[in-house]
Design an enzyme around this catalytic site. Structure first.
Site, PDB file in Angstrom:
ATOM      1  N   HIS A 334      -0.261  62.806 -45.167  1.00 23.82           N
ATOM      2  CA  HIS A 334       0.773  63.332 -46.051  1.00 23.82           C
ATOM      3  C   HIS A 334       0.268  64.445 -46.963  1.00 23.82           C
ATOM      4  O   HIS A 334       1.062  65.246 -47.473  1.00 23.82           O
ATOM      5  CB  HIS A 334       1.367  62.214 -46.911  1.00 23.82           C
ATOM      6  CG  HIS A 334       2.324  61.343 -46.161  1.00 23.82           C
ATOM      7  ND1 HIS A 334       1.913  60.301 -45.352  1.00 23.82           N
ATOM      8  CD2 HIS A 334       3.677  61.350 -46.074  1.00 23.82           C
ATOM      9  CE1 HIS A 334       2.969  59.713 -44.815  1.00 23.82           C
ATOM     10  NE2 HIS A 334       4.047  60.327 -45.230  1.00 23.82           N
ATOM     11  N   GLY A 335      -1.017  64.488 -47.218  1.00 23.45           N
ATOM     12  CA  GLY A 335      -1.510  65.544 -48.094  1.00 23.45           C
ATOM     13  C   GLY A 335      -2.996  65.429 -48.328  1.00 23.45           C
ATOM     14  O   GLY A 335      -3.577  64.341 -48.215  1.00 23.45           O
TER      15      GLY A 335
END
Length: 533
Positions: A334-335
């Site tokens: 996600h990041g």
């Protein structure tokens, strides 16, 4: 180009549909296919044309490797395995460089090494290409399946459209080649269908409404709270809970809205996408939550990471270790940041606890498939709170900011209530003050606070009790492998069943009102949260 923009709704989508079906209607199926590829690449390049080279090179490379792995050339097993590893390494290196290089270098605890790497690689210039996580994962799955003989696509155009089909390109669903390419092989796909168009337009409109009316409206209450936490400002109990709940709902309607718009836009072209979002806040456990939230990512992580790691086949310890590794990497997907890693790890721990809890109850002879309404309510409440706490870490700009919000939520900075409410709470005021609650005139309860409270309550009731889009559209199979709902067994389900979408005048008026409302709110266009992932 955003789904919730004038240029997409009034130009790109209608022109692409018109040309596609004009070509398909005259029997030029391959030309229509090529047109849709060109349109999808144009859609992708709208943000930054320089991204186009990356996705085109990625498609050419993976198609070539997949073509060879698909047993179109006779290679010894060791060469095939080596080619697969090389293909995966190139894909992972690509995403690793663009998405994680800065994070890895900044995480090295030796400043001279960091400075040296920064100067050598000029990491400040790395810009994350849009959707790289999504199209890379799709192609990794394709290569693995080609190696195992499950993918033998020969048509380059169909492969390109499988990767670049614009409704799902930017933020999913992460589609599998076996779900999409067979639909490109059907001649009916290239013929205009009134039913597909009506169903697609309705789903798209519902998603647009969720985004521009619900998600964007509640975002104004979440953003300032997390911004204040990032600046080190102390948050009171209600401020912290208000911000956390507002973000929990914003993310829900933002992602749910995007998923609906992707499914709706694809359906207008006669293509069904897999379900990606199935009322996750109705989940009665964390296991249930991950069967409902970002379903296609969960499926990918299960099939191409958890099971190859050994899944649950090597004992309980390895099972939980594999689960934790899968969730940690899912968080990192996600990041590039420690907050995402911690968020993934926290969900991994949640899942381990959940599995242990189920094992404990089964050991006592309980049938977990049979539970009363009260146990489901407790399960849903506990799951919702656990997810909400994890979203705080997910959303915060840093670990310190996350701790600041969580500290406010446990009352570390005090519980403050507007003094104007004291007369209404007079009977319990002594009780509240004995626990440190303060009634202060500085704390206001104006129109903005009341409106926020009403929105939080309304949206929470919607995500807990209202049917989702797939249930509204159930009679028209809105997604791939759609499961027909069970026959209504109580007044509640019977009531919602009667309100299901029908292609009639009443629903036409309702959808028209939704579209007009959305168009009037398009002046404050904002990006989707999942575009950042």
């Amino acid at each position: 180009m955003l789904f919730n923009s004038y240029e997409f709704i009034f130009l790109f989508l209608p022109i692409t549909l018109l040309v596609f079906f004009k070509l398909g209607g005259r029997g030029y199926d391959r030309v229509a296919l090529g047109w849709l590829v060109i349109a999808s690449l144009f859609f992708y390049g709208w943000w930054n044309p320089s991204y186009l080279a990356l996705i085109i090179i990625s498609m050419l490379f993976n198609y070539g490797v997949g073509f060879i792995l698909g047993q179109h050339f006779t290679l010894p097993p060791s060469s095939r395995k080596g080619l697969l590893i090389a293909g995966l390494a190139v894909n992972l290196s690509l995403i690793g460089y663009f998405k994680y290089a800065n994070f890895l270098v900044s995480s090295i605890p030796v400043p001279p090494v960091t400075a040296l790497l920064n100067s050598y690689f000029r990491l400040d210039n790395i810009v994350l290409p849009l959707a790289i996580s999504f199209f890379t994962f799709q192609q990794i799955a394709y290569l693995v399946d080609a190696y195992h003989g499950r993918a033998k696509e020969l048509n380059f155009l169909k492969y390109c459209l499988f990767v670049s089909f614009f409704p799902q390109l930017i933020a999913g669903p992460i589609v599998h080649h076996t779900e999409i390419i067979p639909q490109f092989n059907k001649r009916l796909t290239y013929r205009f269908s009134r039913e597909d168009f009506a169903v697609g337009l309705t789903i798209f409109s519902m998603g647009l409404f969720k985004k521009v009316v619900f998600a964007d409206s509640i975002a104004v209450y979440a953003t300032p709270v997390f911004a204040n936490a990032a600046q080190g400002m102390p948050l009171t109990f209600f401020e912290a809970w208000g911000g956390a709940l507002a973000y929990t709902l914003q993310l829900y309607f933002d992602f749910s809205g995007y998923s609906d718009m992707a499914i709706g836009a694809a359906r207008m072209f006669g293509i069904k996408l897999p379900i990606n979002f199935d009322s996750p806040y109705k989940a009665v456990s964390i296991i249930d939550f991950w069967r409902r939230w970002h379903i296609t990512l969960s499926d990918f992580l299960r099939d191409y990471l958890y099971i190859p790691l050994g899944g649950n086949r090597k004992g309980q310890f390895r099972r939980y270790l594999n689960l934790l590794i899968t969730m940690l990497l899912g968080g990192l997907w996600h990041g590039a940041g420690w907050t995402f890693v911690i968020w993934g790890g926290l969900h991994g721990i949640y899942l381990i606890i959940n599995h242990q809890w189920h094992a404990f109850w089964r050991s006592l002879g309980h049938d977990l498939s049979k539970s009363g309404w009260w146990s489901q309510l407790i399960g849903r409440t506990v799951t919702f709170l656990a997810v909400l706490v994890a979203w705080v870490i997910f959303r915060a700009e840093s670990l310190d900011a996350a701790i600041a919000v969580l500290a406010g939520m446990v009352g570390a900075n005090g519980v403050v209530i507007a003094a104007s409410l004291q007369p209404f709470l007079q009977p319990i005021a002594p009780f509240l003050t004995s626990f440190g609650v303060q009634f202060l005139s500085e704390a206001t309860l104006g129109r903005s606070e009341v409106l926020m409270l009403l929105m939080l309550m309304t949206l929470t009731l919607i995500v807990w009790f209202a049917p989702n889009t797939q249930e509204w559209m159930s009679q028209y199979e809105p997604v791939l492998d759609h499961r027909k709902p069970k026959a209504p067994s109580n007044w509640y389900s019977l009531f919602w069943r009667k309100l299901q979408w029908q292609p009639n005048r009443l629903w036409g008026i309702a959808i028209s009102c939704i579209i007009v409302t959305c168009i009037l709110n398009l002046s404050k266009v904002s990006e989707f949260l999942y575009f950042n992932f």
